[in-house]
Design a protein around this motif. Sequence first.
Motif, PDB file in Angstrom:
ATOM      1  N   ARG A 108       0.991  -1.241   0.005  1.00  0.00           N
ATOM      2  CA  ARG A 108       0.027   0.017   0.139  1.00  0.00           C
ATOM      3  C   ARG A 108       0.782   1.104  -0.090  1.00  0.00           C
ATOM      4  O   ARG A 108       0.498   2.222  -0.741  1.00  0.00           O
ATOM      5  CB  ARG A 108      -0.969  -0.099   1.312  1.00  0.00           C
ATOM      6  N   LYS A 109       1.947   1.350   0.702  1.00  0.00           N
ATOM      7  CA  LYS A 109       2.947   2.434   0.915  1.00  0.00           C
ATOM      8  C   LYS A 109       3.601   2.684  -0.342  1.00  0.00           C
ATOM      9  O   LYS A 109       3.889   3.803  -0.932  1.00  0.00           O
ATOM     10  CB  LYS A 109       3.708   2.161   2.213  1.00  0.00           C
ATOM     11  N   ILE A 110       4.210   1.352  -1.069  1.00  0.00           N
ATOM     12  CA  ILE A 110       4.866   1.533  -2.148  1.00  0.00           C
ATOM     13  C   ILE A 110       4.013   2.092  -3.486  1.00  0.00           C
ATOM     14  O   ILE A 110       4.492   2.806  -4.111  1.00  0.00           O
ATOM     15  CB  ILE A 110       5.517   0.182  -2.627  1.00  0.00           C
ATOM     16  N   LEU A 111       2.636   1.647  -3.541  1.00  0.00           N
ATOM     17  CA  LEU A 111       1.926   1.994  -4.613  1.00  0.00           C
ATOM     18  C   LEU A 111       1.070   3.286  -4.284  1.00  0.00           C
ATOM     19  O   LEU A 111       0.470   3.903  -5.227  1.00  0.00           O
ATOM     20  CB  LEU A 111       0.854   0.892  -4.670  1.00  0.00           C
ATOM     21  N   GLY A 112       1.247   3.810  -3.071  1.00  0.00           N
ATOM     22  CA  GLY A 112       0.440   5.160  -2.676  1.00  0.00           C
ATOM     23  C   GLY A 112      -0.876   4.802  -2.564  1.00  0.00           C
ATOM     24  O   GLY A 112      -1.582   5.939  -2.748  1.00  0.00           O
ATOM     25  N   VAL A 113      -1.463   3.852  -2.265  1.00  0.00           N
ATOM     26  CA  VAL A 113      -3.096   3.768  -2.318  1.00  0.00           C
ATOM     27  C   VAL A 113      -3.566   4.379  -0.991  1.00  0.00           C
ATOM     28  O   VAL A 113      -3.137   4.522   0.034  1.00  0.00           O
ATOM     29  CB  VAL A 113      -3.253   2.191  -2.026  1.00  0.00           C
TER      30      VAL A 113
END
Length: 176
Positions: A108-113
């Motif tokens: 979630r953090k990597i993809l910026g969700v």
Amino acid sequence: MYMSNSVNMGSKFGQVKVIVVQGRRLVIRDFKSSDPYVILKLGNQTAKTKVINSCLNPVWNEEFHFSISEHAQVLKLQVFDKDHFKADDKMGNAHLSLQPLVASARLRKILGVTAEGTTLRKVIPESDNCLAADSSINWVNGEVVQDVWLRLCDVDSGDIELKIILIDLPSAAPSK
């Protein structure tokens, strides 16, 4: 209720909040009912719910916080029937790997969700968990949340509902 924190957990990675919501169809260990309570273990940390007297479908809604290390761990729980004049009776046990929850939070953090209610992952019943049914890991109110029903092992019946929330996860940067 008691909580024992580990002194030697390795590098602290964050915290997980575990809410013991309820039990259903628990086994009878006394004459007509049971007086159940739950013991949770994560690494060297332990927590215990209150005893619910004469109930096979108890509602606890008790919240516990555990530190987690970078290496995802397994949350274990045991259900017991409180007895006053002899050792408490076992009412089953279950376990759940926290790896999918931690991996979902990193992703979630990597993809910026940021979209409220986004499903990050679906977890199905397998040998590394005691899921009674599929469980989704979602982004809810700014938190990574997994609602689960765990089937108790070593008994004829019984399920425990937990809500698991990952908090204090350090920032994850994408790999280059």
